[in-house]
Design a protein around this motif. Structure first.
Motif, PDB file in Angstrom:
ATOM      1  N   GLU A  15       0.840  -1.194   0.000  1.00 55.91           N
ATOM      2  CA  GLU A  15       0.000   0.000   0.000  1.00 55.91           C
ATOM      3  C   GLU A  15       0.881   1.252   0.000  1.00 55.91           C
ATOM      4  OE1 GLU A  15      -3.592  -0.679   2.427  1.00 55.91           O
ATOM      5  OE2 GLU A  15      -3.213   1.377   3.074  1.00 55.91           O
ATOM      6  N   GLU A  16       0.512   2.251  -0.784  1.00 59.99           N
ATOM      7  CA  GLU A  16       1.271   3.503  -0.929  1.00 59.99           C
ATOM      8  C   GLU A  16       2.721   3.207  -1.343  1.00 59.99           C
ATOM      9  OE1 GLU A  16       0.970   6.163   2.390  1.00 59.99           O
ATOM     10  OE2 GLU A  16       1.044   7.918   1.094  1.00 59.99           O
ATOM     11  N   ASP A  17       2.840   2.375  -2.402  1.00 59.02           N
ATOM     12  CA  ASP A  17       4.175   2.024  -2.894  1.00 59.02           C
ATOM     13  C   ASP A  17       4.111   1.837  -4.404  1.00 59.02           C
ATOM     14  OD1 ASP A  17       6.875   1.543  -2.729  1.00 59.02           O
ATOM     15  OD2 ASP A  17       6.690  -0.332  -1.614  1.00 59.02           O
ATOM     16  N   VAL A  18       5.256   1.549  -4.999  1.00 58.77           N
ATOM     17  CA  VAL A  18       5.379   1.407  -6.445  1.00 58.77           C
ATOM     18  C   VAL A  18       6.379   0.305  -6.746  1.00 58.77           C
ATOM     19  CG1 VAL A  18       7.112   3.260  -6.472  1.00 58.77           C
ATOM     20  CG2 VAL A  18       5.941   2.652  -8.598  1.00 58.77           C
ATOM     21  N   LEU A  52      11.264   5.456 -11.914  1.00 60.24           N
ATOM     22  CA  LEU A  52      10.384   6.021 -10.887  1.00 60.24           C
ATOM     23  C   LEU A  52      10.068   5.010  -9.788  1.00 60.24           C
ATOM     24  CD1 LEU A  52       8.001   8.067 -13.169  1.00 60.24           C
ATOM     25  CD2 LEU A  52       9.709   8.962 -11.567  1.00 60.24           C
ATOM     26  N   ALA A  53      10.228   3.724 -10.078  1.00 62.21           N
ATOM     27  CA  ALA A  53       9.969   2.714  -9.045  1.00 62.21           C
ATOM     28  C   ALA A  53      10.947   2.835  -7.882  1.00 62.21           C
ATOM     29  CB  ALA A  53      10.030   1.310  -9.649  1.00 62.21           C
ATOM     30  N   ASP A  54      12.042   3.572  -8.096  1.00 62.15           N
ATOM     31  CA  ASP A  54      12.988   3.826  -6.995  1.00 62.15           C
ATOM     32  C   ASP A  54      12.601   5.076  -6.215  1.00 62.15           C
ATOM     33  OD1 ASP A  54      14.506   1.644  -7.788  1.00 62.15           O
ATOM     34  OD2 ASP A  54      15.763   2.848  -9.120  1.00 62.15           O
ATOM     35  N   GLY A  55      11.504   5.702  -6.619  1.00 60.82           N
ATOM     36  CA  GLY A  55      11.066   6.946  -5.975  1.00 60.82           C
ATOM     37  C   GLY A  55      10.135   6.690  -4.807  1.00 60.82           C
ATOM     38  N   LEU A  56       9.559   7.760  -4.345  1.00 54.42           N
ATOM     39  CA  LEU A  56       8.751   7.730  -3.127  1.00 54.42           C
ATOM     40  C   LEU A  56       7.293   8.059  -3.465  1.00 54.42           C
ATOM     41  CD1 LEU A  56       9.285   7.429  -0.083  1.00 54.42           C
ATOM     42  CD2 LEU A  56       9.491   9.932   0.004  1.00 54.42           C
ATOM     43  N   VAL A  57       6.365   7.212  -2.986  1.00 48.77           N
ATOM     44  CA  VAL A  57       4.936   7.470  -3.187  1.00 48.77           C
ATOM     45  C   VAL A  57       4.367   8.136  -1.938  1.00 48.77           C
ATOM     46  CG1 VAL A  57       2.675   6.400  -3.524  1.00 48.77           C
ATOM     47  CG2 VAL A  57       4.665   5.507  -4.736  1.00 48.77           C
ATOM     48  N   MET A  58       3.682   9.268  -2.163  1.00 48.37           N
ATOM     49  CA  MET A  58       3.005   9.964  -1.065  1.00 48.37           C
ATOM     50  C   MET A  58       1.629  10.359  -1.552  1.00 48.37           C
ATOM     51  SD  MET A  58       6.229  12.386  -0.166  1.00 48.37           S
ATOM     52  CE  MET A  58       6.469  12.577  -1.926  1.00 48.37           C
ATOM     53  N   ASP A  59       0.594   9.798  -0.958  1.00 44.64           N
ATOM     54  CA  ASP A  59      -0.783  10.022  -1.417  1.00 44.64           C
ATOM     55  C   ASP A  59      -0.883   9.710  -2.907  1.00 44.64           C
ATOM     56  OD1 ASP A  59      -1.687  10.708   1.118  1.00 44.64           O
ATOM     57  OD2 ASP A  59      -1.012  12.770   0.861  1.00 44.64           O
ATOM     58  N   HIS A  67      15.964  14.100  -8.916  1.00 40.30           N
ATOM     59  CA  HIS A  67      15.913  15.541  -8.619  1.00 40.30           C
ATOM     60  C   HIS A  67      14.631  15.918  -7.879  1.00 40.30           C
ATOM     61  CE1 HIS A  67      18.215  15.220 -12.537  1.00 40.30           C
ATOM     62  NE2 HIS A  67      19.119  15.685 -11.697  1.00 40.30           N
ATOM     63  N   ASN A  68      13.949  14.925  -7.362  1.00 41.46           N
ATOM     64  CA  ASN A  68      12.725  15.154  -6.578  1.00 41.46           C
ATOM     65  C   ASN A  68      11.586  15.779  -7.367  1.00 41.46           C
ATOM     66  OD1 ASN A  68      15.257  15.899  -4.496  1.00 41.46           O
ATOM     67  ND2 ASN A  68      13.891  14.255  -3.879  1.00 41.46           N
ATOM     68  N   GLY A  69      11.611  15.622  -8.710  1.00 39.35           N
ATOM     69  CA  GLY A  69      10.449  16.038  -9.503  1.00 39.35           C
ATOM     70  C   GLY A  69       9.248  15.199  -9.110  1.00 39.35           C
ATOM     71  N   ARG A  70       8.058  15.782  -9.222  1.00 43.98           N
ATOM     72  CA  ARG A  70       6.858  15.080  -8.774  1.00 43.98           C
ATOM     73  C   ARG A  70       5.811  14.985  -9.874  1.00 43.98           C
ATOM     74  NH1 ARG A  70       5.589  17.039  -2.630  1.00 43.98           N
ATOM     75  NH2 ARG A  70       7.505  16.229  -1.714  1.00 43.98           N
ATOM     76  N   PHE A  71       5.138  13.850  -9.890  1.00 43.84           N
ATOM     77  CA  PHE A  71       4.003  13.630 -10.798  1.00 43.84           C
ATOM     78  C   PHE A  71       2.826  13.118  -9.988  1.00 43.84           C
ATOM     79  CE2 PHE A  71       7.855  12.502 -13.141  1.00 43.84           C
ATOM     80  CZ  PHE A  71       7.698  13.132 -14.368  1.00 43.84           C
ATOM     81  N   ASN A  72       1.623  13.460 -10.441  1.00 39.79           N
ATOM     82  CA  ASN A  72       0.434  12.776  -9.959  1.00 39.79           C
ATOM     83  C   ASN A  72       0.366  11.454 -10.725  1.00 39.79           C
ATOM     84  OD1 ASN A  72      -2.256  11.772  -9.872  1.00 39.79           O
ATOM     85  ND2 ASN A  72      -2.967  13.776  -9.206  1.00 39.79           N
TER      86      ASN A  72
END
Ligand code: FES
Length: 104
Positions: A15-18, A52-59, A67-72
């Motif tokens: 849950e809340e992951d990728v 992106l699977a190495d990134g962080l999911v938040m909501d 570089h901490n870019g964000r996508f919905n």
């Protein structure tokens, strides 16, 4: 045209992951939202093609690890610099404990 591809088991994604899913020479990211829904996008950041699977999911947001870019991840919409190009999203359906994505 629809081409449903079996990507993973529902339990493969916390849950809340990728997680990363590779298919036919392409890379995708499969998300599980905090309210237990599944989503799929291209797996590489549109900025510098980092996984992106190495990134962080938040909501409903995936944060790129580089570089901490964000996508919905539900809509693919970029959330400002350094992201200039939105992320492609794919329809998802859950069937018999499996997550299927429509690669068209
Ligand atoms: S590579 Fe993703 S924000 Fe730069």
């Amino acid at each position: 045209m629809t081409t449903w591809v079996d990507a993973c088991a529902t339990d493969d994604v916390d849950e809340e992951d990728v997680i990363r899913f590779d298919h036919d020479g392409r890379t995708f990211a499969i998300y599980r939202s905090p309210d237990d829904q599944y989503f799929a996008t291209d797996g590489l950041c549109t900025h510098e093609r980092v996984h992106l699977a190495d990134g962080l999911v938040m909501d409903d947001v995936i944060e790129c690890p580089k570089h901490n870019g964000r996508f919905n991840y539900k809509t693919g919409q970029g959330r400002g610099a350094p992201i200039c190009v939105d992320l492609k999203t794919y329809p998802v359906r859950v069937e018999g404990g499996r997550v299927l994505i429509d690669l068209g």
